[in-house]
Write a protein that holds these residues in place. Sequence first.
Motif, PDB file in Angstrom:
ATOM      1  N   VAL A 205       0.849  -1.189   0.000  1.00  0.00           N
ATOM      2  CA  VAL A 205       0.000   0.000   0.000  1.00  0.00           C
ATOM      3  C   VAL A 205       0.884   1.239   0.000  1.00  0.00           C
ATOM      4  O   VAL A 205       2.036   1.207   0.444  1.00  0.00           O
ATOM      5  CB  VAL A 205      -0.940   0.015   1.223  1.00  0.00           C
ATOM      6  N   ASP A 206       0.331   2.306  -0.501  1.00  0.00           N
ATOM      7  CA  ASP A 206       1.015   3.597  -0.430  1.00  0.00           C
ATOM      8  C   ASP A 206       0.776   4.160   0.964  1.00  0.00           C
ATOM      9  O   ASP A 206      -0.332   4.578   1.300  1.00  0.00           O
ATOM     10  CB  ASP A 206       0.463   4.555  -1.493  1.00  0.00           C
ATOM     11  N   ALA A 207       1.796   4.132   1.788  1.00  0.00           N
ATOM     12  CA  ALA A 207       1.647   4.573   3.166  1.00  0.00           C
ATOM     13  C   ALA A 207       3.005   4.924   3.727  1.00  0.00           C
ATOM     14  O   ALA A 207       4.057   4.612   3.147  1.00  0.00           O
ATOM     15  CB  ALA A 207       0.981   3.492   4.020  1.00  0.00           C
ATOM     16  N   ALA A 208       2.982   5.572   4.871  1.00  0.00           N
ATOM     17  CA  ALA A 208       4.185   5.822   5.666  1.00  0.00           C
ATOM     18  C   ALA A 208       3.963   5.177   7.023  1.00  0.00           C
ATOM     19  O   ALA A 208       2.841   4.832   7.396  1.00  0.00           O
ATOM     20  CB  ALA A 208       4.426   7.320   5.805  1.00  0.00           C
ATOM     21  N   VAL A 209       5.051   4.993   7.766  1.00  0.00           N
ATOM     22  CA  VAL A 209       4.972   4.288   9.048  1.00  0.00           C
ATOM     23  C   VAL A 209       5.737   5.081  10.096  1.00  0.00           C
ATOM     24  O   VAL A 209       6.860   5.554   9.842  1.00  0.00           O
ATOM     25  CB  VAL A 209       5.550   2.853   8.940  1.00  0.00           C
ATOM     26  N   ALA A 210       5.126   5.210  11.266  1.00  0.00           N
ATOM     27  CA  ALA A 210       5.787   5.853  12.407  1.00  0.00           C
ATOM     28  C   ALA A 210       6.030   4.810  13.483  1.00  0.00           C
ATOM     29  O   ALA A 210       5.175   3.954  13.756  1.00  0.00           O
ATOM     30  CB  ALA A 210       4.927   6.984  12.957  1.00  0.00           C
ATOM     31  N   VAL A 211       7.200   4.898  14.117  1.00  0.00           N
ATOM     32  CA  VAL A 211       7.619   3.951  15.150  1.00  0.00           C
ATOM     33  C   VAL A 211       8.043   4.731  16.386  1.00  0.00           C
ATOM     34  O   VAL A 211       8.757   5.739  16.286  1.00  0.00           O
ATOM     35  CB  VAL A 211       8.793   3.075  14.647  1.00  0.00           C
ATOM     36  N   GLY A 212       7.626   4.257  17.560  1.00  0.00           N
ATOM     37  CA  GLY A 212       8.044   4.883  18.809  1.00  0.00           C
ATOM     38  C   GLY A 212       7.983   3.896  19.956  1.00  0.00           C
ATOM     39  O   GLY A 212       7.069   3.067  20.005  1.00  0.00           O
ATOM     40  N   GLY A 213       8.957   3.942  20.837  1.00  0.00           N
ATOM     41  CA  GLY A 213       8.969   3.044  21.972  1.00  0.00           C
ATOM     42  C   GLY A 213       9.013   1.583  21.593  1.00  0.00           C
ATOM     43  O   GLY A 213       8.509   0.729  22.325  1.00  0.00           O
TER      44      GLY A 213
END
Length: 557
Positions: free
Chosen positions: A28-36
Motif C-alpha cells: 500500500v502507499d503509506a508511511a509508518v511511524a515507530v516509537g517506543g
Amino acid sequence: MADRTQQADTVFVGGRVFTGAGTRPTPVDAAVAVGGGRILAVADTSTVWSLAGTATEVVDLEGGLLIPGFQDAHVHPVVAGALMLGCDLGEQSTAEGCLAVVAQYAKDHPDAVWIRGGGWSMDSFPGGTPTRGMLDAVVPDRPVLLTNRDGHGAWANTHALDLAGVDRHTPDPADGRIEREPDGSPAGTLHEGAVELVARHMPVATPDEAYAGLLAAQEYLFSLGVTGWQDAMIGAFPGNPDNFDVYLRAAREGSLVARVVGALWWDRERGLEQLPELEERRRTGQVGRFNATSVKIMQDGVAENFTAGMLEPYLDGCGCPTANSGLSFVEPALLTEAVCALDRSGFQVHFHALGDRAVREALDALATARTTNGVNDNRHHMAHLQVVHPDDIGRFSSLDVAANIQALWAAHEPQMDELTIPFLGPERAALQYPFGDLRRAGARLVAGSDWSVSSPNPLWGIHVAVNRTVPPGESDTPGAPFYPEQALSLAEAFTAYTAGSAWVNHLDDVTGTIEEGKYADLVVLDRDPFAGPSQEIADARVRRTYIDGRLVFAATD
C-alpha cells in the motif's frame, strides 16, 4: 492500538509498505511511524509527519518496500554459524573445490586434532558419495569428518574410520547406512545414523565456539532481514555441545536480540520416558527472547540417500523397484503415543517429514491426538514435505497443521535432477513440493530455510516459490520451471515468511505484520518486488533491519 499522541522515534517515508495484514495482502502507499519499539501509525504521509519531532529519525525508503521482519520457521543457526567459523564447504560446487578448502584449512590449523566442518553438496560427487581416498590425499595424518549440506550424512577419511573401528565387518545401524567398497570396506560416506559411528569419537565443539557461532549466525540473518526464527534442533548432537545452554547464555546476557523458539530434540532411541525431561527443559528454557516450547521429531531421512520414508519403494538406476522404501525413525505406533502425550502436555510438535509415508504417519498421529485430546492452540507443523500423497493434501487444513515449506528446494538443480527424480520416477516426482495444492486446500503455509542445509536468504526462497526456478546466478542452466502449477503468488510467499511463521511461533499477536501496536520488527528492501517482473525477485536486497524499532543491520553499499 498504539498511542498516536506519542512522538515517533523513526518515520519511514518515500516508498510502499507490505503490511501483510488482511486476507489478500498487497503493498500500500503509506508511511509508518515507530516509537517506543512499537508501530505507532501506518497512515498517509501527513499523518505520520504529524508524529515526528526534532529528534525523529527520517528513513527515506527511496522507492523501496517496507516489510515485516522475516521469520525463519526451520533453521539451525548455532550449527550454521559454527560452520561459518570452521572448515566451511558451503560455497563449493565441485569435488575439487571442496578438497582445496579442506587442504587449506588443515594447513592453516596444524594443531587441530580433528578436521571438522561440512557443507558439501551431494551433487558435487559421482553418485552423491565422496570417498575416503579423496580426503586421504589431502589429509592423511589426522581424522576428518565433514557433514554434508543437508545434515543427513558425512564424509570421513581412512584415519577417522580406523580410529572409530569402522571396517568391512561393521554392520549398518538400524537407522543408517555405510557406503561400501566392493569388498565391504567403508567407502567414506556415512548416511543418517551411521554418522554417529565416527562422530562419537570426535571432540565436541566447545561452548564458546558454539556461542560464537550463534552470534555470527544472528548477525548474518539480520543482514538478510530475518528478525526471528525457530531453531529446529535444540539438544546435543554429533560434534556440537548442547545448544540449549548456548541459547540460555545468549538470552541471559542480552546478546540474543532475535525472537527465537526452540524445538527440543526428541531422541528417537528412547520413548515416553523422556517426556518429563522435555517438560523440565521447557520450564527452565523460557528466558528473555528464547522460548523452548516446541519438540522436534525427525520421522524420516532424505530422498537423495533413499532414507525418506516412502509409500512405495525407490527405483534403481534402471527404473525398477527396489526393496527399499526408506526409514521411519520412530515406529508409527510409538509416534502416535508420543504425539498424543506431547500434545496433551501443551507442546507444539515440529516434524521433519519428507517422504509421503512419513507425512502420512505424522498426520495420522496428529489426527489421533486431536481425537484423544481435543482441539487446542499448540500449532503443530510439518517441515520439508517433499512428497505428499494427494489424499493427504486436504488433511493439513482439516487438522489445522501448518505446512512448513523450504521453498528454495522446489527447483530443477543437479541434486534434484540427478539424485532424486530418477529414483522416484516421473509420477511420484510430480508430487514434490505441492505448495500450490496445499494453499488451495486451505493449508496454513509457514516458511523456513533449513540453513545450513541451504541459503537462509528469504528473498531467494520467495523467488523459487513464485517462479519454481533457481535464483538468477545460482545456476548456469536454470532450466524449466519445476511443476509450475505448484507456484505461489508473491503475496502468498511473503506472507508465509512473515505472518505465517509468526503464527507458528505464537508471535502473531505482536509481530508478523505491520499494524499499529505491534513490535517494530521491520525490514527495508532496496526495491519493491511487487512492482517488477517475478524473475527479478531475488535481485532485491535488504538495506536495513530493525527489531523493536532499533537498527540491527544497515547495508554499507
